[in-house]
Design an enzyme around this catalytic site. Structure first.
Site, short mmCIF file in Angstrom:
data_model
loop_
_atom_site.label_atom_id
_atom_site.label_comp_id
_atom_site.label_asym_id
_atom_site.label_seq_id
_atom_site.Cartn_x
_atom_site.Cartn_y
_atom_site.Cartn_z
CD GLU A 233 -2.31 1.15 3.18
OE1 GLU A 233 -3.18 1.90 3.00
OE2 GLU A 233 -2.01 0.17 3.91
CG ASP B 71 15.80 -1.57 11.48
OD1 ASP B 71 16.53 -0.94 12.33
OD2 ASP B 71 16.26 -1.82 10.23
P1 ADP Z 1 14.77 0.56 2.38
O1 ADP Z 1 14.19 -0.71 2.47
O2 ADP Z 1 15.34 0.60 1.18
O3 ADP Z 1 15.39 0.94 3.62
P2 ADP Z 1 12.37 1.95 3.13
O4 ADP Z 1 11.37 0.59 3.58
O5 ADP Z 1 12.85 2.58 4.53
O6 ADP Z 1 13.56 1.28 2.16
O7 ADP Z 1 11.55 3.16 2.24
C1 ADP Z 1 12.29 3.93 1.88
C2 ADP Z 1 11.44 5.44 2.03
O8 ADP Z 1 10.24 5.39 1.16
C3 ADP Z 1 11.00 5.69 3.46
O9 ADP Z 1 11.94 6.35 4.18
C4 ADP Z 1 9.85 6.18 3.45
O10 ADP Z 1 9.75 7.81 3.27
C5 ADP Z 1 8.95 5.75 1.96
N1 ADP Z 1 8.24 4.76 1.98
C6 ADP Z 1 8.44 3.42 2.77
N2 ADP Z 1 7.22 2.67 2.63
C7 ADP Z 1 6.24 3.61 2.17
C8 ADP Z 1 4.95 3.27 1.61
N3 ADP Z 1 4.32 1.92 1.94
N4 ADP Z 1 4.13 4.18 1.15
C9 ADP Z 1 4.78 5.40 0.78
N5 ADP Z 1 6.15 5.63 1.35
C10 ADP Z 1 6.85 4.72 1.73
#
Ligand code: ADP
Length: 290
Positions: free
Chosen positions: A93, A195
């Site tokens: 989502e 985490d």
């Molecule tokens: P990684 O696994 O590379 O560390 P993240 O899961 O932390 O990546 O996601 C990177 C960035 O994307 C996050 O810092 C956040 O701002 C954004 N993000 C993460 N999940 C979502 C989501 N479901 N919807 C919108 N933005 C998201």
């Protein structure tokens, strides 16, 4: 990238037709490349990495499903995972994370998540912390779990990565005397994000707290709280509210060093450099308490 295949997977999983109209790259992640893909009436958030990272994404998707069980802090709903060509992907989502919200409300919801407990420590599958394997073999005793599958696991990697004898010796002494950091404190097996640093929470446009990118397992809630303190970014309001509902155990101020040593050793194992002396400093502080 074959977006059509991913779109087909989304349609098959959700039962609603999803035809990609456009996609854009999203910055901010540590490990993966991220995208927002849009159909006429819906957007999804997609992370990509090389095909051999499929299991990492499968564990992330299952972690999101597990966290949702607590019905506490909002997490993005997992949609699907798979491989196209040389790339593994996770689709979830899309939540617009540009809002501001209440840290007190976040704390209250995190307590509720931590109150979701089971009777063993660990999880039914491995996942990753950063890109390092995280073992979650179930144990009925928390200290055994932390000793073997957290501290011991990272110390073993640190040895392979050339850590100094003095750090490894300190690590072993902490392992041998682990009980001294617990006294009469008996943690429950709480549902953890795993985490929880400030880069892994945000607020939706509507102001709801949202957590993402988990390394889910069941363990001492203090391990989640310790991580919030490691790199900062959580307000005093957050801690006072959390503690007003469910106070941390006696000895937390020392145990949090033990819990964060796991993450700093992991940083040493991933990035080397100054994390070795930071880990050694933390280990020294812990030994001074024995
Ligand atoms: P990684 O696994 O590379 O560390 P993240 O899961 O932390 O990546 O996601 C990177 C960035 O994307 C996050 O810092 C956040 O701002 C954004 N993000 C993460 N999940 C979502 C989501 N479901 N919807 C919108 N933005 C998201």
């Amino acid at each position: 990238m074959d977006w059509k295949k991913i779109a087909q997977h989304i349609s098959d999983t959700t039962g609603e037709s999803f035809e990609v109209q456009n996609y854009s790259s999203v910055g901010g992640g540590c490990i993966n490349s991220a995208y927002r893909i849009a159909s006429a009436d819906k957007t999804c958030f997609v992370k990509m990495n090389s095909a051999n990272k499929l299991r990492m994404f499968e564990a992330e998707a299952e972690g999101l499903v597990e966290l949702a069980k607590a019905n506490a802090v909002r997490v993005p709903a997992a949609v699907c995972t798979g491989v196209v060509g040389s790339q593994a992907y996770i689709v979830m989502e899309d939540i617009v994370l540009s809002g501001r919200g209440s840290m007190a409300e976040f704390a209250e919801q995190l307590v509720k998540q931590h109150q979701y407990t089971v009777d063993k420590f660990g999880w039914h599958r491995e996942n990753t912390i950063g890109s390092t394997l995280q073992e979650n073999t179930f144990e009925s005793d928390w200290q055994t779990f932390w000793n073997k599958h957290r501290l011991g696991f990272q110390l073993k990697l640190a040895r392979q990565n050339g850590a100094s004898k003095s750090l490894l010796d300190k690590g072993e002494r902490i392992q041998a005397d682990l009980a001294s950091f617990f006294g009469s404190y008996k943690p429950q097996a709480s549902l953890l994000h795993g985490d929880l640093w400030s880069g892994n929470y945000a607020f939706s446009q509507g102001g709801e707290p949202v957590i993402f990118d988990p390394a889910t397992y069941y363990g001492d809630r203090e391990a989640d709280l310790a991580m919030t303190e490691l790199f900062g970014g959580f307000s005093q309001d957050f801690y006072s509210h959390y503690n007003s509902i469910w106070k941390v155990g006696e000895g937390y101020q020392i145990r949090k060093i033990l819990y964060n040593l796991y993450h700093i050793l992991n940083h040493f194992n991933l990035f080397g450099g100054g994390y070795e002396s930071q880990a050694e400093g933390m280990a020294g502080r812990l030994l001074a308490e024995i």
